[in-house]
Design a protein around this motif. Sequence first.
Motif, PDB file in Angstrom:
ATOM      1  N   LYS A 163      26.179 -80.943 -27.119  1.00  0.00           N
ATOM      2  CA  LYS A 163      26.871 -79.671 -26.935  1.00  0.00           C
ATOM      3  C   LYS A 163      28.359 -79.933 -26.700  1.00  0.00           C
ATOM      4  N   ALA A 171      36.688 -69.600 -30.617  1.00  0.00           N
ATOM      5  CA  ALA A 171      35.274 -69.230 -30.540  1.00  0.00           C
ATOM      6  C   ALA A 171      34.773 -68.723 -31.886  1.00  0.00           C
ATOM      7  N   GLY A 172      33.654 -69.276 -32.314  1.00  0.00           N
ATOM      8  CA  GLY A 172      33.031 -68.859 -33.563  1.00  0.00           C
ATOM      9  C   GLY A 172      33.614 -69.516 -34.788  1.00  0.00           C
ATOM     10  N   GLU A 201      22.477 -75.769 -35.633  1.00  0.00           N
ATOM     11  CA  GLU A 201      23.638 -75.552 -34.789  1.00  0.00           C
ATOM     12  C   GLU A 201      23.579 -74.153 -34.203  1.00  0.00           C
ATOM     13  N   ASN A 202      24.166 -74.015 -33.014  1.00  0.00           N
ATOM     14  CA  ASN A 202      24.060 -72.737 -32.316  1.00  0.00           C
ATOM     15  C   ASN A 202      25.290 -72.527 -31.447  1.00  0.00           C
ATOM     16  N   PHE A 203      25.761 -71.267 -31.371  1.00  0.00           N
ATOM     17  CA  PHE A 203      26.875 -70.908 -30.507  1.00  0.00           C
ATOM     18  C   PHE A 203      26.341 -70.220 -29.252  1.00  0.00           C
ATOM     19  N   SER A 204      27.021 -70.442 -28.121  1.00  0.00           N
ATOM     20  CA  SER A 204      26.665 -69.789 -26.866  1.00  0.00           C
ATOM     21  C   SER A 204      27.931 -69.611 -26.037  1.00  0.00           C
ATOM     22  N   ASN A 207      30.453 -67.683 -27.732  1.00  0.00           N
ATOM     23  CA  ASN A 207      30.875 -68.486 -28.888  1.00  0.00           C
ATOM     24  C   ASN A 207      31.895 -69.568 -28.548  1.00  0.00           C
ATOM     25  N   SER A 208      32.054 -69.885 -27.264  1.00  0.00           N
ATOM     26  CA  SER A 208      32.983 -70.956 -26.893  1.00  0.00           C
ATOM     27  C   SER A 208      32.292 -72.313 -26.804  1.00  0.00           C
ATOM     28  N   ILE A 210      29.363 -74.848 -28.774  1.00  0.00           N
ATOM     29  CA  ILE A 210      28.558 -75.070 -29.971  1.00  0.00           C
ATOM     30  C   ILE A 210      27.633 -76.255 -29.711  1.00  0.00           C
ATOM     31  N   ASN A 233      37.409 -77.937 -34.106  1.00  0.00           N
ATOM     32  CA  ASN A 233      37.952 -76.606 -33.805  1.00  0.00           C
ATOM     33  C   ASN A 233      39.434 -76.564 -34.180  1.00  0.00           C
TER      34      ASN A 233
END
Length: 323
Positions: A163, A171-172, A201-204, A207-208, A210, A233
């Motif tokens: 992570k 973000a995103g 992969e996943n954002f949480s 979205n800040s 990954i 990023n």
Amino acid sequence: MNIMTRPTVAIVAAAAILICGVGPGFGCALQKEPVGDGNPTFVYEVSAVEFTFVGSMKKLNCEALNFCSITWYKDGSPYPWKSSDHEHLEDRNQVLLIKDADFNDEGKYTCVVSNGKRSVSRSISLWVKEESYNGPPVLIEDKESSCINHTAKLGQTVSFYCKFYLGHQTAGLGSVGWMKVVDDVDTPIEVIQDIDYLTKENFSENNSVISARLYVVDSKENAFGTWKVYAENGYSTEVTLSLNHIDQIKEDDERVHTAGNSSGEYSVTITLLSVLLVVSSSLLFLVTGLFVRSLKKRSIIQAQEIGSDENFNQTKTTKTETK
């Protein structure tokens, strides 16, 4: 595991002090009928690391069942830490509310839940960042992550999970990917043949954050070695990991063990020779001493015999003269 960041940036991490076990809440009584076995338990799991931004409101959750008290700690110090205008507890202490976060709020928060007889605890590390943070992705190391080296057998499926904190403004827009080092070359996993894999992969965290997960399915010979995961990023951060062959590790251990045994046998041999040398020296010294003593004794006896003969001759001569 090696982490390479381009460019490097200093990240403040919170010191961790975990509080659990007996103490807070013991002796209190439940106000409601117990659920299940009656032991204190958490309603749901939360992330071990959470984020907020300077000036933002943040809630930390410790919702539980079968409790009569909940005590909060920050880096080992019991609540309260500041004035009630900055932070306070809600819902029977199950929620900690930070109204206007600043960098001093970074740390490890631990809630201890008790039913008067038993207690359970869990901790959340809180990171506070500037909304304008514009640095490289930061690896998040917590108990949920398996972003570590792994050991496996042929045919075994292995999972890597890493992570990264990307920042609020990006973000995103971040991305992650995996590479395998083949002949000293970083090779994207998509172009490697004969490796069965699955990536997710996943954002949480708005979205800040990954996360990148890699499943190496039914590991083959070419799956073992060095892997790299990267997060981007606008900057790039790489983490180097390894998948080790368990049989190879056993062979290395056996070689070390064999070498150790050989060394041990050599040491025993040297020790036995040393003992034999000491014993032999002692025996030689003893025999020599006995031999010298024997010679001395023999010399004394001979001297006595010679003295007796002289006395006898003198006596005989005297008697002859008398006649």
